[in-house]
Scaffold this motif. Structure first.
Motif, PDB file in Angstrom:
ATOM      1  N   SER A  94       0.827  -1.209   0.000  1.00 36.62           N
ATOM      2  CA  SER A  94       0.000   0.000   0.000  1.00 36.62           C
ATOM      3  C   SER A  94       0.861   1.258   0.000  1.00 36.62           C
ATOM      4  O   SER A  94       0.559   2.239  -0.691  1.00 36.62           O
ATOM      5  CB  SER A  94      -0.936   0.000   1.211  1.00 36.62           C
ATOM      6  OG  SER A  94      -1.859  -1.074   1.137  1.00 36.62           O
TER       7      SER A  94
ATOM      8  N   MET B 218       1.145   4.134  -2.800  1.00 43.62           N
ATOM      9  CA  MET B 218       0.963   5.535  -2.423  1.00 43.62           C
ATOM     10  C   MET B 218       2.095   6.400  -2.968  1.00 43.62           C
ATOM     11  O   MET B 218       1.871   7.489  -3.509  1.00 43.62           O
ATOM     12  CB  MET B 218       0.892   5.652  -0.898  1.00 43.62           C
ATOM     13  CG  MET B 218       0.521   7.028  -0.409  1.00 43.62           C
ATOM     14  SD  MET B 218       0.284   7.047   1.401  1.00 43.62           S
ATOM     15  CE  MET B 218      -0.202   8.756   1.640  1.00 43.62           C
TER      16      MET B 218
ATOM     17  N   GLY C 158       0.704   9.863  -3.635  1.00 44.24           N
ATOM     18  CA  GLY C 158       0.052  10.033  -2.338  1.00 44.24           C
ATOM     19  C   GLY C 158       0.911  10.768  -1.324  1.00 44.24           C
ATOM     20  O   GLY C 158       0.407  11.562  -0.523  1.00 44.24           O
TER      21      GLY C 158
ATOM     22  N   TYR D  82       0.204  14.259   0.716  1.00 37.67           N
ATOM     23  CA  TYR D  82       0.265  14.341   2.180  1.00 37.67           C
ATOM     24  C   TYR D  82       1.135  15.507   2.627  1.00 37.67           C
ATOM     25  O   TYR D  82       0.781  16.254   3.549  1.00 37.67           O
ATOM     26  CB  TYR D  82       0.808  13.023   2.744  1.00 37.67           C
ATOM     27  CG  TYR D  82       0.904  12.997   4.242  1.00 37.67           C
ATOM     28  CD1 TYR D  82      -0.244  12.976   5.035  1.00 37.67           C
ATOM     29  CD2 TYR D  82       2.143  12.992   4.883  1.00 37.67           C
ATOM     30  CE1 TYR D  82      -0.155  12.950   6.417  1.00 37.67           C
ATOM     31  CE2 TYR D  82       2.236  12.969   6.270  1.00 37.67           C
ATOM     32  CZ  TYR D  82       1.096  12.950   7.030  1.00 37.67           C
ATOM     33  OH  TYR D  82       1.174  12.933   8.401  1.00 37.67           O
TER      34      TYR D  82
ATOM     35  N   GLY E 236      -8.049  14.348  -0.343  1.00 39.37           N
ATOM     36  CA  GLY E 236      -8.835  13.191  -0.748  1.00 39.37           C
ATOM     37  C   GLY E 236      -8.874  13.026  -2.254  1.00 39.37           C
ATOM     38  O   GLY E 236      -8.754  11.918  -2.777  1.00 39.37           O
TER      39      GLY E 236
ATOM     40  N   THR F 270      -5.486  11.768  -3.606  1.00 36.59           N
ATOM     41  CA  THR F 270      -5.093  10.391  -3.240  1.00 36.59           C
ATOM     42  C   THR F 270      -6.113   9.342  -3.665  1.00 36.59           C
ATOM     43  O   THR F 270      -6.016   8.185  -3.244  1.00 36.59           O
ATOM     44  CB  THR F 270      -4.870  10.287  -1.717  1.00 36.59           C
ATOM     45  OG1 THR F 270      -6.077  10.675  -1.030  1.00 36.59           O
ATOM     46  CG2 THR F 270      -3.718  11.168  -1.266  1.00 36.59           C
ATOM     47  N   GLU F 271      -7.077   9.721  -4.481  1.00 40.43           N
ATOM     48  CA  GLU F 271      -8.099   8.758  -4.909  1.00 40.43           C
ATOM     49  C   GLU F 271      -7.477   7.553  -5.602  1.00 40.43           C
ATOM     50  O   GLU F 271      -7.845   6.404  -5.335  1.00 40.43           O
ATOM     51  CB  GLU F 271      -9.106   9.444  -5.843  1.00 40.43           C
ATOM     52  CG  GLU F 271     -10.154  10.262  -5.113  1.00 40.43           C
ATOM     53  CD  GLU F 271     -11.159  10.864  -6.077  1.00 40.43           C
ATOM     54  OE1 GLU F 271     -11.003  10.653  -7.304  1.00 40.43           O
ATOM     55  OE2 GLU F 271     -12.095  11.526  -5.615  1.00 40.43           O
TER      56      GLU F 271
ATOM     57  N   SER G 107      -4.440   6.287  -5.393  1.00 37.77           N
ATOM     58  CA  SER G 107      -3.681   5.427  -4.492  1.00 37.77           C
ATOM     59  C   SER G 107      -4.600   4.655  -3.550  1.00 37.77           C
ATOM     60  O   SER G 107      -4.314   3.505  -3.187  1.00 37.77           O
ATOM     61  CB  SER G 107      -2.670   6.257  -3.683  1.00 37.77           C
ATOM     62  OG  SER G 107      -3.333   7.204  -2.866  1.00 37.77           O
ATOM     63  N   GLN G 108      -5.734   5.254  -3.170  1.00 39.68           N
ATOM     64  CA  GLN G 108      -6.688   4.550  -2.321  1.00 39.68           C
ATOM     65  C   GLN G 108      -7.349   3.396  -3.072  1.00 39.68           C
ATOM     66  O   GLN G 108      -7.543   2.306  -2.519  1.00 39.68           O
ATOM     67  CB  GLN G 108      -7.738   5.526  -1.808  1.00 39.68           C
ATOM     68  CG  GLN G 108      -7.204   6.535  -0.804  1.00 39.68           C
ATOM     69  CD  GLN G 108      -8.250   7.549  -0.384  1.00 39.68           C
ATOM     70  OE1 GLN G 108      -9.442   7.325  -0.529  1.00 39.68           O
ATOM     71  NE2 GLN G 108      -7.809   8.679   0.133  1.00 39.68           N
TER      72      GLN G 108
ATOM     73  N   SER H   6      -4.874   0.628  -3.313  1.00 42.02           N
ATOM     74  CA  SER H   6      -4.763  -0.075  -2.032  1.00 42.02           C
ATOM     75  C   SER H   6      -5.931  -1.048  -1.837  1.00 42.02           C
ATOM     76  O   SER H   6      -5.737  -2.175  -1.353  1.00 42.02           O
ATOM     77  CB  SER H   6      -4.718   0.940  -0.887  1.00 42.02           C
ATOM     78  OG  SER H   6      -4.613   0.274   0.357  1.00 42.02           O
ATOM     79  N   LEU H   7      -7.138  -0.639  -2.231  1.00 44.60           N
ATOM     80  CA  LEU H   7      -8.303  -1.515  -2.122  1.00 44.60           C
ATOM     81  C   LEU H   7      -8.142  -2.749  -3.010  1.00 44.60           C
ATOM     82  O   LEU H   7      -8.442  -3.874  -2.591  1.00 44.60           O
ATOM     83  CB  LEU H   7      -9.572  -0.755  -2.505  1.00 44.60           C
ATOM     84  CG  LEU H   7     -10.081   0.300  -1.521  1.00 44.60           C
ATOM     85  CD1 LEU H   7     -11.252   1.050  -2.124  1.00 44.60           C
ATOM     86  CD2 LEU H   7     -10.481  -0.340  -0.201  1.00 44.60           C
TER      87      LEU H   7
ATOM     88  N   ILE I 275     -13.988   0.330   2.210  1.00 44.97           N
ATOM     89  CA  ILE I 275     -14.445   1.569   1.588  1.00 44.97           C
ATOM     90  C   ILE I 275     -15.079   2.486   2.624  1.00 44.97           C
ATOM     91  O   ILE I 275     -14.861   3.698   2.640  1.00 44.97           O
ATOM     92  CB  ILE I 275     -15.438   1.258   0.454  1.00 44.97           C
ATOM     93  CG1 ILE I 275     -14.706   0.556  -0.697  1.00 44.97           C
ATOM     94  CG2 ILE I 275     -16.115   2.523  -0.042  1.00 44.97           C
ATOM     95  CD1 ILE I 275     -15.625   0.046  -1.783  1.00 44.97           C
TER      96      ILE I 275
END
Length: 255
Positions: free
Chosen positions: A103, A107, A112, A116, A137, A140-141, A143-144, A147-148, A201
């Motif tokens: 993850s 990122m 990401g 940050y 937010g 970083t969409e 990278s999120q 990660s999911l 989520i």
């Protein structure tokens, strides 16, 4: 000698040899029920393990499967021995730590960390916090989402593998099975983890998946109930030989 008893896909015990003999003589155990003890190569009918013990005709008012007094208390269903809440939670924590590595790589690769740093700069400069968080937010969409996807594939791959467990579950000697205690397919593992993905989520993974383990009869989380799976004690290599039996999904041992 301690003997495990199996009937309709469920294991109970272990019980002392003399208890088994007594229940065979009283008819509270069937000679067709299976038995297994340490050192035995395979599950065997009790008629093979205890050939001299035969039931005497029970009184007309008693059932051949009436519970003994006091009834033996199963400590596992086993062929199925369910893992408890804290065991599973501990495995989840280990998996979260393992997943931190890919993850963090995702990122870094998808910007990401830059987002940050920008968020920290805005906070230190006294910018509007709500606006700064919104920008973070949005930045970083990707990278999120990555990660999911990594988390989803991680669980599906390991739980459908020959180990039947993620690294966290392996560390605590747990495995994921279907209702017969067998290895799950990729499709079933994916279905099981759709609920986990939804929990990630919404940030509810411990609540939505694990709290049900504490009060369901077979210690199933929501994702287990949805996909008809169990999490059992013991790694794949530690399991004694099992004989598949028809209709074992929901059977109960009442002796």
């Amino acid at each position: 000698m301690e003997v495990w008893i199996g009937r309709q896909g469920e294991r109970h015990g272990p019980y002392q040899e003399e208890q088994i003999k007594e229940w065979l003589r009283s008819g509270q155990l069937s000679r067709e029920d299976l038995g297994w003890y340490d050192g035995l190569a395979d599950w065997q009918p009790l008629s093979v393990l205890f050939p001299l013990e035969k039931p005497t005709p029970p009184p007309a008012t008693e059932s051949i499967y009436a519970p003994p007094s006091p009834p033996p208390q199963p400590v596992s269903t086993g062929l199925l021995d369910y893992a408890g809440f804290w065991q599973r939670f501990g495995a989840w924590v280990i998996d979260v730590i393992v997943l931190t590595i890919p993850s963090m790589i995702a990122m870094y690769a998808l910007g990401g960390m830059d987002a940050y740093k920008h968020l920290l700069e805005q906070v230190q400069a006294g910018s509007d916090l709500a606006n700064a968080l919104r920008q973070y937010g949005e930045a970083t969409e990707s990278s999120q989402v990555a990660s999911l996807v990594i988390t989803f594939l991680y669980y599906v791959f390991f739980e459908a593998s020959k180990f039947q467990a993620t690294p966290g579950k392996l560390a605590l000697r747990l495995r994921v099975t279907d209702l017969r205690g067998q290895r799950v397919s990729i499709a079933r593992a994916a279905a099981r983890n759709v609920v986990r993905l939804a929990g990630l989520i919404f940030g509810l993974i411990p609540i939505i998946c694990y709290l049900a383990v504490a009060w369901t009869q077979r210690k199933q989380g929501l994702h287990d109930l949805m996909a008809s799976t169990y999490v059992l004690n013991g790694s794949v290599r530690e399991q004694p030989p099992q004989r598949s039996q028809p209709g074992s999904d929901h059977g109960r041992f009442d002796a």
